[in-house]
Every structure is written in structure tokens, then in C-alpha cells.
Design an enzyme around this catalytic site. Structure first.
Site: not given
Length: 309
Positions: A23, A58, A129, A155, A157, A160, A226, A234
């Protein structure tokens, strides 16, 4: 007039030439905006193709832009091919916004490997996610059945990895088993980039060097910062590509360096927001990549890999 080809396609280099397909946002650092600059800092020539082009990410209240389809992607590949510009050492893919675009990625991989059989494909399967999908559900089986088998490095998370394996991950043992299952699908290197277990933030890495031996597996534990950032996945995929090319036989070392750079970028980002006394209206903080370039080029490793035997 005969144009000279890019030197990166002619001269042997310690780095390489990357085609990065993901993107793009006009403002902010996600997708290619989060991946291209760090890879360039690490010495790579990077050619970006944008799967979507948005005004901003977004997480903002509104955004405008376009989603490319497979035909538009293939047109760009044909243009490169017509001028003998398709030699790449790496393909990096991230967020894909349409089914036809993802289907065409399969053709792109085969095309690039017909030019360079040694092409390394780093796939960041950006699907979602924390239990939430970012993409249309029909893209998930295509990733699982067609894209993952072509990847050299994967790769995902935690969420995924669960989608791709069909297994829930609630422990380190679950994550290690998921990596083995993903090896069975194709990729020799798997890095689960973020794993939230018992208030700890972990990275799990696994390298299957050959089919006869068990994979070399490790974890890196790091502190939670935090705040909620955008573009971190990315950036991490790009850093893993860069450092694993420099350390092809030590995924542990590559992951340690990638984590070091990422943590430094996040700390600098939070520091700058706090110094400005700004409370962003969106929950995701925009990464301060330009201000962190020294930490990207020369990371200081604080969090070391722990190998599983």
C-alpha cells in the site's frame, strides 16, 4: 535512443534490488512509505508498486484514494519486462486490496523467478490483527493455498499465523508448532512478528535449513511500549528482509537487528509526540522514520534471541 539499464541489475552487490508491492499513503508511514526508505538506508535499490493509493491510513476518520486491480499490476510488470528491467533479488509484498491483484501476485512471482531463479520472496500476509480482518474474507484461502507456498520468508502476526494454520496460538509451544506447519506449506523462514502472551510481547522465529533436520527456533522478548502505532508490521518485514540478506545463515541475528531498529523507531516516535504535547486524534501514532534513520542503519541490540533446543 538506447537507455542504459539500472546498474543494480548488472553489478554484483552486497545488498540487492527489491520490488516492493504494497500500500501507499500520501501522508504518513505505512506500506511502501514504511518499507522503502529503511531498505534504502540498508543499501538496497527498491522499486515500489502501490497496491492501493490512499490520502492517509484508514485509522483516520476519512480517507480517499484508489485500489489497484490485477490488470493494472500486470500492465506495470509488462512495461518493466519490455525494457528488460525485471531482474530483482527480492520481492516484498504487503497489504493487497483486491482478489485479482493477489491472484496476479502469483504470476509476478513466477515471472520474476523466470528471470532470476534465486529470487527471494518475503511475504508479509497483511490480513488483520487482534481478531479483526483488514481484507475481504475471500483473500484468506488464496493466501493460505497459493501465496504462502511460494514464499521464501513469511512474516505474519499472531492473528495471521492463526488464520494461515487454522490453529489457535495461546502459548510459545503453539507458536513454534504453527511455524512448523507453515514450513510444511513452503517457506523456509517464518517469523511471527508479534505474539502477546501473558502480558509479554514476543517475536518467534523459525528457520528450516533442510528437510532432514528440525528447524532452528527462537524467541525474542521485548517490552511493550504504551502506545498504538501504525506501519510497524510493514517496517518489520522490510527490516527482516534487509538484515536476513546480510545474515542469510542466521535468522536470529537478523531478527535481533530488526527488533532493535523497530524498538528505536517506536521510542523516538513516542518521545517526539510527548515532547510536542500532542494527543493524536487517531489511535495510531505516525512513525518518525526520517528522524530515526541512524537507528535504522546502526541498531544497538538490547534484546537477544533465546533458542529452543
Amino acid at each position: 535512443m538506447i537507455m542504459a539499464p539500472p546498474l543494480a541489475s548488472l553489478i554484483s552487490s552486497e545488498s540487492g534490488r527489491v520490488l516492493s508491492i504494497q500500500s501507499h499513503t500520501v501522508q504518513g508511514y505505512v506500506g511502501n512509505k514504511s518499507a522503502v526508505f529503511p531498505l534504502q538506508l540498508l543499501g538496497f535499490d527498491v522499486d515500489p508498486i502501490n497496491s492501493v493509493q490512499f490520502s492517509n491510513h484508514t485509522g483516520y476518520p476519512t480517507w480517499k484514494g484508489q485500489v489497484l486491480d490485477g490488470e493494472q499490476l500486470w500492465s506495470l510488470i509488462e512495461g518493466l519486462e519490455a525494457n528488460n528491467l525485471l531482474f530483482y533479488t527480492h520481492l516484498l509484498t504487503g497489504y493487497i486490496g483486491s482478489l485479482s491483484f493477489l491472484e496476479t501476485i502469483l504470476e509476478v512471482v513466477h515471472k520474476l523467478r523466470s528471470v532470476n531463479p534465486n529470487l527471494l520472496y518475503v511475504c508479509d500476509p497483511v490480513m488483520g490483527d487482534e481478531g479483526k480482518l483488514y481484507i475481504k474474507p475471500e483473500l484468506v484461502p488464496l493466501y493460505k493455498d497459493k501465496v504462502v507456498p511460494l514464499a521464501s520468508m513469511l512474516t505474519p502476526n499472531q492473528f495471521e499465523a492463526e488464520l494461515l494454520t487454522g490453529c489457535s496460538i495461546h502459548s510459545e509451544a503453539d507458536a513454534l508448532e504453527a511455524c512448523k506447519k507453515l514450513h510444511g506449506a513452503g517457506p523456509s523462514k517464518v517469523v511471527i512478528t508479534s505474539l502477546d502472551i501473558n502480558s509479554d510481547l514476543l517475536l518467534i522465529g523459525s528457520h528450516l535449513e533442510n528437510e532432514e533436520d528440525a528447524p532452528k527456533q527462537f524467541l525474542i522478548s521485548m517490552p511493550k511500549i504504551p502506545a498504538y502505532f501504525t506501519g510497524t508490521g510493514d517496517l518489520m518485514a522490510a527490516l527482516l528482509l534487509g538484515w536476513s540478506y546480510k545474515y542469510p545463515n542466521s535468522l536470529e541475528t537478523a531478527a535481533e537487528l530488526a527488533v532493535a531498529s523497530l524498538q528505536a523507531v517506536l521510542e523516538r516516535t513516542l518521545l517526539d509526540y510527548n515532547a510536542a504535547k500532542v494527543q493524536p486524534e487517531v489511535k495510531q501514532l505516525e512513525l518518525r522514520l526520517i528522524q530515526s534513520q541512524e537507528q535504522i542503519k546502526h541498531p544497538i541490540v538490547e534484546f537477544h534471541a533465546k533458542r529452543f533446543y
